[in-house]
Design an enzyme around this catalytic site. Structure first.
Site, PDB file in Angstrom:
ATOM      1  CG  HIS A 249      -0.093   0.205   2.512  1.00 33.91           C
ATOM      2  ND1 HIS A 249       0.587  -0.828   3.131  1.00 33.91           N
ATOM      3  CD2 HIS A 249       0.180   1.326   3.232  1.00 33.91           C
ATOM      4  CE1 HIS A 249       1.220  -0.349   4.186  1.00 33.91           C
ATOM      5  NE2 HIS A 249       1.007   0.956   4.262  1.00 33.91           N
ATOM      6  CG  ASP A 251       1.458   4.942   4.799  1.00 31.27           C
ATOM      7  OD1 ASP A 251       2.501   5.158   5.455  1.00 31.27           O
ATOM      8  OD2 ASP A 251       0.928   3.823   4.690  1.00 31.27           O
ATOM      9  CG  HIS A 305       5.051   1.210   2.770  1.00 34.06           C
ATOM     10  ND1 HIS A 305       4.484   2.306   2.122  1.00 34.06           N
ATOM     11  CD2 HIS A 305       4.477   1.171   3.990  1.00 34.06           C
ATOM     12  CE1 HIS A 305       3.644   2.907   2.944  1.00 34.06           C
ATOM     13  NE2 HIS A 305       3.609   2.242   4.071  1.00 34.06           N
ATOM     14  NE  ARG A 315       8.397  -5.436  11.738  1.00 30.91           N
ATOM     15  CZ  ARG A 315       7.651  -4.540  11.119  1.00 30.91           C
ATOM     16  NH1 ARG A 315       6.399  -4.837  10.771  1.00 30.91           N
ATOM     17  NH2 ARG A 315       8.126  -3.341  10.809  1.00 30.91           N
TER      18      ARG A 315
END
Ligand SMILES: C=C1C[C@]23C[C@H]1CC[C@H]2[C@]1(C)CCC[C@@](C)(C(=O)O)[C@H]1[C@@H]3C(=O)O
Ligand SMILES: O=C(O)CCC(=O)C(=O)O
Ligand SMILES: [Fe+2]
Length: 382
Positions: A249, A251, A305, A315
């Site tokens: 995607h 942002d 990203h 994580r």
């Protein structure tokens, strides 16, 4: 509408449907504490072969900007910071900031308090359940929004406001939603968001300098920002090569200030390849979003990203999404528009308009702003 858990007994036979279509069946809830012990992962979490994470990716070397040197007005540090940030933003929009002045204990607390929330029983997390059409609250992998290509993650998102009329919006939201025992939790993220807002204004000074429109231009534009804080929690996955923690995607927001833990998993798509960004506790990963790409008249890039998961460890990442006040018109400064060499690339819009588009049409690809531009023009001509 009752929520069901995806459990081992439920056969996940839903066909591979269009990911953007609203889920037509009863919304399912992803409970990693159950799922992670199954041999297989549900089909909705299995991504198409062409989008599965590749095992080996090269590291992306992105510039390390000494923000303290710039903010203290050191001429050499300013020149270097302006040069590095301009180079990076014209290419892929990602850079690291160090010497940022954010208290290390505040960062460590922001990470450790995430564990307190996400390790709660699902029923308690669902007190903050994100409602359809809203972008804040607790969401587990968007079940209920999409029916395939589901991300292996849980998120908690909430609004921050730098406006004087809502000085404690984060603390109030979290303690009102989760209960009085979350007051300390709320204070930590209130302090964290205030630090992020201050940091983003410093970065906006740097971006203004690098675009030649001066320190104040974008700083003033974002002074009273109404931003979004997002806690990303990626449980371990038994099939990390079949799914993604966050899908590819761009942002849609203006600027993202991300702090990732030491596990690693953030990847950026540059020169037609995925590259990893190595964790660095002392640095924030900063990336240009679609809204700032429009503000820069397309000069600075908002890039694809994603985040990958792993078999062994949870994580976590903290993402602060800088957004202008709702009434601010996103229009590039005059100095960035020139009819001959730099004609307007995107029409004027407000952040709420782009947010509505992303929530309705969720275009996680390079062309979100182009699709949005067409959407605006269709609305205007209808
Ligand atoms: C306004 C927002 C929508 C998203 C959360 C904030 C800022 C970033 C957006 C998002 C992260 C961009 C990628 C896709 C998305 C669906 C996600 O992976 O979470 C987006 C968020 C959202 O729509 O919930
Ligand atoms: O978790 C990460 O490293 C990236 C998350 C991200 O890109 C996002 O939340 O927009
Ligand atoms: Fe992102």
């Amino acid at each position: 509408m009752a929520m069901e858990c995806i459990t081992s007994t439920q056969s996940m036979t839903q066909p591979h449907q269009n990911n953007n279509k609203e889920s037509e069946t009863t919304p399912l809830v992803f409970d990693a504490s159950i799922l992670r012990h199954q041999h297989q992962i549900p089909s909705q979490f299995i991504w198409p072969d062409e989008e599965k994470p590749s095992l080996q990716v090269s590291k992306l070397v992105i510039p390390l900007i000494d923000l303290g040197g710039f903010l203290s007005g050191d001429p050499a540090a300013t020149m270097e910071a302006v040069r590095l940030v301009g180079e990076a933003c014209k290419k892929h929009g990602f850079f690291l900031v160090v010497n940022h002045g954010i208290n290390a204990d505040l960062i460590s607390n922001a990470h450790s308090y995430m564990d307190d929330f996400f390790e709660l029983p699902l029923s308690q997390k669902q007190r903050a359940q994100r409602k359809t059409g809203e972008h804040c609250g607790y969401a587990s992998s968007f079940t209920g929004r999409f029916s395939s290509k589901l991300p292996w993650k849980e998120t908690l998102s909430f609004q921050f406001s730098a406006e004087k009329i809502s000085p404690k919006i984060v603390k109030e939201y979290l303690s009102n939603t989760m209960g009085k025992e979350f007051e300390q939790f709320g204070s930590i993220y209130q302090d964290y968001c205030e630090a992020m807002s201050k940091l983003s204004l410093g970065i906006m000074e740097l971006l203004g300098m690098s675009l030649g429109v001066g320190k104040e231009c974008f700083r003033e534009f974002f002074e009273e920002n109404r931003s979004i804080m997002r806690l990303n929690y990626y449980p371990p996955c038994q099939k990390p090569d079949q799914t993604l923690g966050t899908g590819p995607h761009c942002d849609p927001t203006s600027l993202t200030i991300l702090h990732q833990d030491q596990v690693g998993g953030l990847q950026v798509f540059v020169d037609n390849e995925w590259h990893s960004i190595t964790p660095n506790f002392n640095a924030f990963v900063v990336n240009i979003g679609d809204t700032f790409m429009a503000l820069s008249n397309g000069k600075y890039k908002s890039c694809l990203h994603r985040a990958v998961v792993n078999k062994k460890t949870t994580r976590k990442s903290l993402a602060f999404f800088l957004c202008p006040r709702n009434d601010k018109v996103v229009s590039p400064p005059r100095g960035l528009v020139d009819d001959d060499f730099s004609p307007r690339v995107y029409p004027d819009f407000t952040w709420p308009m782009l947010l509505e588009f992303t929530q309705k049409y969720y275009r996680a690809d390079m062309n979100t702003l182009n699709a949005f531009t067409n959407w605006i023009q269709q609305k205007e001509s209808s």
